[in-house]
Scaffold this motif. Sequence first.
Motif, PDB file in Angstrom:
ATOM      1  N   PRO A   1       6.293   6.640  -1.907  1.00  0.00           N
ATOM      2  CA  PRO A   1       6.841   5.514  -2.650  1.00  0.00           C
ATOM      3  C   PRO A   1       7.296   5.858  -4.059  1.00  0.00           C
ATOM      4  O   PRO A   1       7.726   4.979  -4.797  1.00  0.00           O
ATOM      5  N   GLY A   2       7.205   7.155  -4.428  1.00  0.00           N
ATOM      6  CA  GLY A   2       7.707   7.544  -5.742  1.00  0.00           C
ATOM      7  C   GLY A   2       6.755   8.366  -6.562  1.00  0.00           C
ATOM      8  O   GLY A   2       7.170   9.129  -7.430  1.00  0.00           O
ATOM      9  N   GLY A   3       5.446   8.261  -6.298  1.00  0.00           N
ATOM     10  CA  GLY A   3       4.462   9.023  -7.070  1.00  0.00           C
ATOM     11  C   GLY A   3       3.725  10.048  -6.254  1.00  0.00           C
ATOM     12  O   GLY A   3       2.695  10.569  -6.683  1.00  0.00           O
ATOM     13  N   GLY A   4       4.246  10.372  -5.070  1.00  0.00           N
ATOM     14  CA  GLY A   4       3.576  11.296  -4.174  1.00  0.00           C
ATOM     15  C   GLY A   4       2.579  10.577  -3.292  1.00  0.00           C
ATOM     16  O   GLY A   4       2.057   9.511  -3.634  1.00  0.00           O
ATOM     17  N   ALA A   5       2.319  11.126  -2.112  1.00  0.00           N
ATOM     18  CA  ALA A   5       1.384  10.516  -1.165  1.00  0.00           C
ATOM     19  C   ALA A   5       0.857  11.575  -0.216  1.00  0.00           C
ATOM     20  O   ALA A   5       1.481  12.618  -0.014  1.00  0.00           O
ATOM     21  N   ASN A   6      -0.311  11.311   0.364  1.00  0.00           N
ATOM     22  CA  ASN A   6      -0.893  12.193   1.358  1.00  0.00           C
ATOM     23  C   ASN A   6      -1.513  11.348   2.460  1.00  0.00           C
ATOM     24  O   ASN A   6      -2.092  10.294   2.200  1.00  0.00           O
ATOM     25  N   ALA A   7      -1.406  11.792   3.705  1.00  0.00           N
ATOM     26  CA  ALA A   7      -2.056  11.144   4.837  1.00  0.00           C
ATOM     27  C   ALA A   7      -3.305  11.938   5.192  1.00  0.00           C
ATOM     28  O   ALA A   7      -3.237  13.154   5.375  1.00  0.00           O
ATOM     29  N   GLU A   8      -4.442  11.260   5.273  1.00  0.00           N
ATOM     30  CA  GLU A   8      -5.719  11.933   5.494  1.00  0.00           C
ATOM     31  C   GLU A   8      -6.284  11.733   6.889  1.00  0.00           C
ATOM     32  O   GLU A   8      -7.072  12.562   7.350  1.00  0.00           O
ATOM     33  N   ALA A   9      -5.938  10.659   7.587  1.00  0.00           N
ATOM     34  CA  ALA A   9      -6.534  10.383   8.891  1.00  0.00           C
ATOM     35  C   ALA A   9      -5.579   9.556   9.724  1.00  0.00           C
ATOM     36  O   ALA A   9      -4.727   8.834   9.209  1.00  0.00           O
ATOM     37  N   VAL A  10      -5.750   9.645  11.060  1.00  0.00           N
ATOM     38  CA  VAL A  10      -4.904   8.926  11.997  1.00  0.00           C
ATOM     39  C   VAL A  10      -5.778   8.333  13.093  1.00  0.00           C
ATOM     40  O   VAL A  10      -6.775   8.917  13.502  1.00  0.00           O
TER      41      VAL A  10
ATOM     42  N   GLY B   1       0.159   8.051  -5.114  1.00  0.00           N
ATOM     43  CA  GLY B   1       0.082   8.102  -6.557  1.00  0.00           C
ATOM     44  C   GLY B   1       0.871   6.980  -7.203  1.00  0.00           C
ATOM     45  O   GLY B   1       1.764   6.379  -6.593  1.00  0.00           O
ATOM     46  N   ASN B   2       0.528   6.690  -8.468  1.00  0.00           N
ATOM     47  CA  ASN B   2       1.224   5.650  -9.222  1.00  0.00           C
ATOM     48  C   ASN B   2       1.301   4.341  -8.452  1.00  0.00           C
ATOM     49  O   ASN B   2       2.344   3.696  -8.367  1.00  0.00           O
ATOM     50  N   GLY B   3       0.180   3.941  -7.872  1.00  0.00           N
ATOM     51  CA  GLY B   3       0.164   2.737  -7.061  1.00  0.00           C
ATOM     52  C   GLY B   3       0.231   1.468  -7.876  1.00  0.00           C
ATOM     53  O   GLY B   3       0.064   1.476  -9.099  1.00  0.00           O
TER      54      GLY B   3
ATOM     55  N   PHE C   1      -1.864  -0.922  -8.039  1.00  0.00           N
ATOM     56  CA  PHE C   1      -3.161  -1.358  -8.551  1.00  0.00           C
ATOM     57  C   PHE C   1      -3.672  -0.448  -9.664  1.00  0.00           C
ATOM     58  O   PHE C   1      -4.434  -0.885 -10.517  1.00  0.00           O
ATOM     59  N   GLY C   2      -3.303   0.828  -9.641  1.00  0.00           N
ATOM     60  CA  GLY C   2      -3.821   1.767 -10.638  1.00  0.00           C
ATOM     61  C   GLY C   2      -3.351   3.170 -10.340  1.00  0.00           C
ATOM     62  O   GLY C   2      -2.231   3.381  -9.878  1.00  0.00           O
ATOM     63  N   ASN C   3      -4.206   4.125 -10.535  1.00  0.00           N
ATOM     64  CA  ASN C   3      -3.883   5.540 -10.382  1.00  0.00           C
ATOM     65  C   ASN C   3      -3.502   5.859  -8.936  1.00  0.00           C
ATOM     66  O   ASN C   3      -2.353   5.695  -8.538  1.00  0.00           O
ATOM     67  N   ASN C   4      -4.459   6.327  -8.126  1.00  0.00           N
ATOM     68  CA  ASN C   4      -4.232   6.482  -6.687  1.00  0.00           C
ATOM     69  C   ASN C   4      -4.706   5.229  -5.968  1.00  0.00           C
ATOM     70  O   ASN C   4      -5.781   4.707  -6.261  1.00  0.00           O
ATOM     71  N   ASP C   5      -3.921   4.750  -5.020  1.00  0.00           N
ATOM     72  CA  ASP C   5      -4.287   3.573  -4.228  1.00  0.00           C
ATOM     73  C   ASP C   5      -4.405   3.947  -2.756  1.00  0.00           C
ATOM     74  O   ASP C   5      -3.679   4.816  -2.249  1.00  0.00           O
ATOM     75  N   ILE C   6      -5.311   3.271  -2.057  1.00  0.00           N
ATOM     76  CA  ILE C   6      -5.450   3.439  -0.612  1.00  0.00           C
ATOM     77  C   ILE C   6      -4.293   2.714   0.084  1.00  0.00           C
ATOM     78  O   ILE C   6      -3.929   1.607  -0.291  1.00  0.00           O
ATOM     79  N   TYR C   7      -3.731   3.332   1.100  1.00  0.00           N
ATOM     80  CA  TYR C   7      -2.727   2.655   1.908  1.00  0.00           C
ATOM     81  C   TYR C   7      -3.106   2.739   3.388  1.00  0.00           C
ATOM     82  O   TYR C   7      -3.835   3.633   3.821  1.00  0.00           O
ATOM     83  N   VAL C   8      -2.599   1.783   4.172  1.00  0.00           N
ATOM     84  CA  VAL C   8      -2.705   1.775   5.626  1.00  0.00           C
ATOM     85  C   VAL C   8      -1.331   1.443   6.168  1.00  0.00           C
ATOM     86  O   VAL C   8      -0.668   0.518   5.676  1.00  0.00           O
ATOM     87  N   ARG C   9      -0.892   2.202   7.184  1.00  0.00           N
ATOM     88  CA  ARG C   9       0.419   1.975   7.774  1.00  0.00           C
ATOM     89  C   ARG C   9       0.296   2.003   9.297  1.00  0.00           C
ATOM     90  O   ARG C   9      -0.417   2.838   9.854  1.00  0.00           O
ATOM     91  N   LYS C  10       1.000   1.078   9.947  1.00  0.00           N
ATOM     92  CA  LYS C  10       0.995   0.991  11.403  1.00  0.00           C
ATOM     93  C   LYS C  10       2.384   1.279  11.944  1.00  0.00           C
ATOM     94  O   LYS C  10       3.375   0.703  11.487  1.00  0.00           O
ATOM     95  N   TYR C  11       2.458   2.162  12.954  1.00  0.00           N
ATOM     96  CA  TYR C  11       3.716   2.522  13.615  1.00  0.00           C
ATOM     97  C   TYR C  11       3.596   2.223  15.105  1.00  0.00           C
ATOM     98  O   TYR C  11       2.496   2.249  15.675  1.00  0.00           O
ATOM     99  N   ASP C  12       4.737   1.965  15.747  1.00  0.00           N
ATOM    100  CA  ASP C  12       4.714   1.860  17.200  1.00  0.00           C
ATOM    101  C   ASP C  12       4.861   3.248  17.820  1.00  0.00           C
ATOM    102  O   ASP C  12       4.957   4.253  17.107  1.00  0.00           O
ATOM    103  N   GLN C  13       4.871   3.332  19.133  1.00  0.00           N
ATOM    104  CA  GLN C  13       4.870   4.624  19.815  1.00  0.00           C
ATOM    105  C   GLN C  13       6.162   5.411  19.603  1.00  0.00           C
ATOM    106  O   GLN C  13       6.209   6.613  19.894  1.00  0.00           O
ATOM    107  N   ASN C  14       7.199   4.748  19.082  1.00  0.00           N
ATOM    108  CA  ASN C  14       8.452   5.426  18.795  1.00  0.00           C
ATOM    109  C   ASN C  14       8.606   5.794  17.322  1.00  0.00           C
ATOM    110  O   ASN C  14       9.643   6.300  16.911  1.00  0.00           O
ATOM    111  N   GLY C  15       7.580   5.507  16.523  1.00  0.00           N
ATOM    112  CA  GLY C  15       7.617   5.877  15.109  1.00  0.00           C
ATOM    113  C   GLY C  15       8.178   4.820  14.189  1.00  0.00           C
ATOM    114  O   GLY C  15       8.397   5.083  13.004  1.00  0.00           O
ATOM    115  N   THR C  16       8.396   3.597  14.695  1.00  0.00           N
ATOM    116  CA  THR C  16       8.899   2.508  13.865  1.00  0.00           C
ATOM    117  C   THR C  16       7.755   1.883  13.077  1.00  0.00           C
ATOM    118  O   THR C  16       6.710   1.547  13.656  1.00  0.00           O
TER     119      THR C  16
END
Length: 325
Positions: free
Chosen positions: A75-84, A100-102, A104-119
């Motif tokens: 999203p602009g400040g860098g990101a890493n995925a840790e688990a699936v 990064g640069n979330g 809410f503050g410094n680093n923020d937790i995110y959750v993202r859901k995709y379908d089986q085709n990656g959408t």
Amino acid sequence: GTLLWKRRYGAGQGGASGLLYLNGFAYIVGHDRPGTVNAQAMLLKYDAAGQPNDANPNLDGAGVLTPAWTQFYDPGGGANAEAVAVATDGTSIYITGYRGNGPFGNNDIYVRKYDQNGTLLWANELGGSQSDIGWGIAVSDGRVYVVGETNSPTIDGISTNGGQDAVLLEFDATSGVRLSTQVWGGAANDFARKVLIAGTDLYILGQTASFGAGGTDLVLLRYAIPSGSVTWSSGTTSVATIDVNGLATGIAAGTSTITATSTPAEVPPTTYTADSGLCSKTKSLGCQSDEDCPTGETCKGYRGFAFDVSTTASVSGAVTICSHY
């Protein structure tokens, strides 16, 4: 023990953090950093043979395999995925990590859901004023559970205990709405790394410096998965339109009684008279910690409502409630 195949992927500055196999496919998460841009969270999907599909393997001249699909997030400040995590039918893939640069503050937790085709189907974020990281994720029976750490003094309206604390977040798997937040820890550094669902229980593996034999110790936490739910409603929908999760989608002049109805029933009563003349009004339902609750109950965080009379845009806040489940 025979090596069957090996594959490589990346632009030279990447790495993998998590791996899961289900129904003939392998899902890999981590980060990649092409060139000098920010690191970006990465999700790759391969079939069991290391091919994008059975009929069309696609190895380039350097021996790099093109996955069935890839998804990146920065999203602009860098990101890493840790688990699936993947739903048992293979139709939905969930990832967590930090950005990064979330908002809410410094680093923020995110959750993202995709379908089986990656959408991308939905995304949600949470954090406090300092660094917050999602390390583990699991999904079962319409709920997504994320564990990690928070270094913020408060997260989702809940006060932390000092140093780093372990955090457990619960989301609705269909909508992505955050349902509850729990924090565990002491005065030193504590965090959660992995979460496993077994029947009606959550098992969380982490590390503690606040409790144990001294220094840092392994810690295993067991939580009962709540069997109840909390539903919000508005007594006068023309004044305050509230969805079942407590999200205000419309505010007009006047006063309405907002009610949180829980199954099983909660104590204390959870009705609140909301005056639309109060800008950005949020409500805490009577507890800041377990000590504020009756014997046998704990202080739980829930998604709640907030009002902003300057707009009719959807806004949300955090509430807490004493719960016996």
